[in-house]
Motif scaffolding. Structure first.
Motif, PDB file in Angstrom:
ATOM      1  N   VAL A  83       3.088 -22.592  27.509  1.00  0.00           N
ATOM      2  CA  VAL A  83       1.718 -22.141  27.270  1.00  0.00           C
ATOM      3  C   VAL A  83       1.691 -20.603  27.250  1.00  0.00           C
ATOM      4  O   VAL A  83       0.709 -19.991  26.855  1.00  0.00           O
ATOM      5  N   THR A  84       2.806 -20.004  27.628  1.00  0.00           N
ATOM      6  CA  THR A  84       2.999 -18.552  27.433  1.00  0.00           C
ATOM      7  C   THR A  84       2.866 -18.178  25.962  1.00  0.00           C
ATOM      8  O   THR A  84       2.327 -17.106  25.627  1.00  0.00           O
ATOM      9  N   LYS A  85       3.377 -19.016  25.080  1.00  0.00           N
ATOM     10  CA  LYS A  85       3.480 -18.646  23.662  1.00  0.00           C
ATOM     11  C   LYS A  85       2.149 -18.319  22.990  1.00  0.00           C
ATOM     12  O   LYS A  85       2.074 -17.337  22.233  1.00  0.00           O
ATOM     13  N   PRO A  86       1.076 -19.095  23.195  1.00  0.00           N
ATOM     14  CA  PRO A  86      -0.191 -18.702  22.565  1.00  0.00           C
ATOM     15  C   PRO A  86      -0.695 -17.342  23.041  1.00  0.00           C
ATOM     16  O   PRO A  86      -1.296 -16.593  22.260  1.00  0.00           O
ATOM     17  N   LEU A  87      -0.458 -17.013  24.307  1.00  0.00           N
ATOM     18  CA  LEU A  87      -0.870 -15.720  24.826  1.00  0.00           C
ATOM     19  C   LEU A  87      -0.080 -14.598  24.160  1.00  0.00           C
ATOM     20  O   LEU A  87      -0.634 -13.576  23.739  1.00  0.00           O
TER      21      LEU A  87
ATOM     22  N   GLY B  34       1.705 -19.337  16.281  1.00  0.00           N
ATOM     23  CA  GLY B  34       1.782 -19.437  17.727  1.00  0.00           C
ATOM     24  C   GLY B  34       1.068 -20.632  18.315  1.00  0.00           C
ATOM     25  O   GLY B  34       1.143 -20.865  19.524  1.00  0.00           O
ATOM     26  N   PHE B  35       0.376 -21.390  17.488  1.00  0.00           N
ATOM     27  CA  PHE B  35      -0.354 -22.572  17.947  1.00  0.00           C
ATOM     28  C   PHE B  35       0.159 -23.808  17.220  1.00  0.00           C
ATOM     29  O   PHE B  35       0.318 -23.799  15.997  1.00  0.00           O
ATOM     30  N   GLU B  36       0.373 -24.887  17.976  1.00  0.00           N
ATOM     31  CA  GLU B  36       0.693 -26.158  17.346  1.00  0.00           C
ATOM     32  C   GLU B  36      -0.599 -26.781  16.835  1.00  0.00           C
ATOM     33  O   GLU B  36      -1.633 -26.727  17.503  1.00  0.00           O
TER      34      GLU B  36
ATOM     35  N   ARG C  45      -7.831 -30.941  13.405  1.00  0.00           N
ATOM     36  CA  ARG C  45      -7.817 -29.476  13.427  1.00  0.00           C
ATOM     37  C   ARG C  45      -7.537 -28.913  14.815  1.00  0.00           C
ATOM     38  O   ARG C  45      -7.410 -27.696  14.975  1.00  0.00           O
ATOM     39  N   THR C  46      -7.409 -29.775  15.812  1.00  0.00           N
ATOM     40  CA  THR C  46      -7.122 -29.316  17.170  1.00  0.00           C
ATOM     41  C   THR C  46      -5.824 -28.510  17.195  1.00  0.00           C
ATOM     42  O   THR C  46      -4.835 -28.891  16.577  1.00  0.00           O
ATOM     43  N   TYR C  47      -5.865 -27.394  17.910  1.00  0.00           N
ATOM     44  CA  TYR C  47      -4.661 -26.564  18.021  1.00  0.00           C
ATOM     45  C   TYR C  47      -4.477 -26.133  19.470  1.00  0.00           C
ATOM     46  O   TYR C  47      -5.428 -26.127  20.266  1.00  0.00           O
ATOM     47  N   GLY C  48      -3.252 -25.806  19.835  1.00  0.00           N
ATOM     48  CA  GLY C  48      -2.987 -25.372  21.194  1.00  0.00           C
ATOM     49  C   GLY C  48      -1.521 -25.416  21.526  1.00  0.00           C
ATOM     50  O   GLY C  48      -0.667 -25.215  20.658  1.00  0.00           O
TER      51      GLY C  48
ATOM     52  N   THR D  40       1.629 -28.125  31.930  1.00  0.00           N
ATOM     53  CA  THR D  40       0.470 -27.315  31.550  1.00  0.00           C
ATOM     54  C   THR D  40       0.066 -27.577  30.105  1.00  0.00           C
ATOM     55  O   THR D  40       0.917 -27.887  29.266  1.00  0.00           O
ATOM     56  N   PHE D  41      -1.235 -27.433  29.811  1.00  0.00           N
ATOM     57  CA  PHE D  41      -1.651 -27.481  28.411  1.00  0.00           C
ATOM     58  C   PHE D  41      -2.953 -26.734  28.200  1.00  0.00           C
ATOM     59  O   PHE D  41      -3.745 -26.530  29.126  1.00  0.00           O
ATOM     60  N   LEU D  42      -3.154 -26.354  26.953  1.00  0.00           N
ATOM     61  CA  LEU D  42      -4.396 -25.752  26.485  1.00  0.00           C
ATOM     62  C   LEU D  42      -4.624 -26.221  25.067  1.00  0.00           C
ATOM     63  O   LEU D  42      -3.724 -26.108  24.228  1.00  0.00           O
ATOM     64  N   TRP D  43      -5.800 -26.810  24.792  1.00  0.00           N
ATOM     65  CA  TRP D  43      -6.129 -27.153  23.409  1.00  0.00           C
ATOM     66  C   TRP D  43      -7.537 -26.693  23.071  1.00  0.00           C
ATOM     67  O   TRP D  43      -8.387 -26.539  23.940  1.00  0.00           O
ATOM     68  N   VAL D  44      -7.744 -26.457  21.779  1.00  0.00           N
ATOM     69  CA  VAL D  44      -9.047 -26.085  21.241  1.00  0.00           C
ATOM     70  C   VAL D  44      -9.340 -27.014  20.074  1.00  0.00           C
ATOM     71  O   VAL D  44      -8.505 -27.159  19.172  1.00  0.00           O
TER      72      VAL D  44
END
Length: 274
Positions: A40-44, A203-205, A222-225, A232-236
């Motif tokens: 989850v470092t990668k999106p940052l 940077g987002f899957e 269209r969900t990405y994250g 850990t996870f983060l999605w939008v």
């Protein structure tokens, strides 16, 4: 939100989770505990790179010109995992743009490139470009730009809110980051095997039609994250304007494959009811 309480049933010692919508945020659990983020470092990191692009320090289609990357590798290739670089080394396994090879080492090359172009150590650049403007006071990059950040649920909810309504980068750049790069590229999604295609933005899957997947069945294509091996996870999900974060201290495994999609579906269903 009652759906967030599912984390109490996860086989972990500590966990926190939260949801952001245009109406605000809700959270549960250990939201101020600092967790290792793993990937989850990668999106940052990607977001800081996009800030560097908009500041004019680098360009998306600029060759990185590094002995650590195959000739012709660009910033865009590295962000989209199409540089051809191996997962954890800078060995070249393919020509740039030829296939999707998920690479943590590629993000280390990105960080080195930003440092070379700006003269600023990347951990400082990430802090100045993303963490400080968003008020992410407990977030820090302590190691690899591919997997070495630490943060809290509270901090990541601030980042999630930025993804729903970008302020640090333009709407155009944000849209580019969430759009499939190098469409049709096949590859392996760690933990879930071969994906044809294996769609990624910058940077987002991107979820698209992948199945099985770590997000829920109710998440839109269209969900990405991103998710991390540290649990850990983060999605939008831009279709419903919802972002979700969960951090735990148990490494990704069968428990997460079972729990995360149910958790995400529960969040979406609760929000849809009103």
């Amino acid at each position: 939100m009652r759906s967030l309480e599912q984390i109490k049933d996860w086989p972990v010692r500590h966990a926190g989770a939260g949801v952001v919508t245009p109406a605000g945020a809700n959270s549960a659990g250990d939201t101020d505990r600092v967790f290792p983020l793993a990937s989850v470092t990668k999106p940052l990191v990607a977001y800081a790179v996009l800030v560097a692009v908009e500041e004019g320090a680098i360009e998306l289609d600029q060759p990185v010109g590094s002995h650590s990357a195959p000739p012709g590798t660009t910033v865009r290739h590295l962000l989209a995992h199409t540089s051809g670089i191996a997962f954890d080394t800078t060995d070249a396994l393919a020509e740039p743009g030829a296939k999707r090879i998920y690479s943590s080492a590629g993000f280390e090359v990105l960080a080195q490139f930003v440092t070379a172009q700006t003269g600023i150590a990347f951990d400082e650049y990430l802090r100045d470009a993303v963490f400080e403007p968003l008020g992410m006071k407990h977030s820090v990059l302590t190691g690899s730009a591919g997997h070495g950040a630490r943060s809290t649920v509270d901090d990541l909810l601030l980042f999630a809110a930025e993804l729903l309504n970008p302020q640090l980068i333009s709407a155009e750049m944000h849209s580019e980051a969430c759009t499939v790069q190098f469409p049709g590229s096949n590859g392996v999604l760690p933990g879930y095997g071969s994906q044809r295609p294996n769609d990624w933005g910058l940077g987002f899957e991107i979820r698209d039609s992948k199945s099985p997947h770590w997000t829920g069945s109710a998440n839109s294509p269209r969900t990405y994250g991103h998710f991390g091996q540290s649990g850990t996870f983060l999605w939008v999900d831009p279709e419903i304007e919802v972002a979700c974060v969960a951090l735990a201290d148990e490494n990704f495994g069968d428990w997460a494959r079972a729990a995360w999609p149910v958790f995400s579906d529960g969040v979406i269903q609760e929000l849809s009811r009103g």
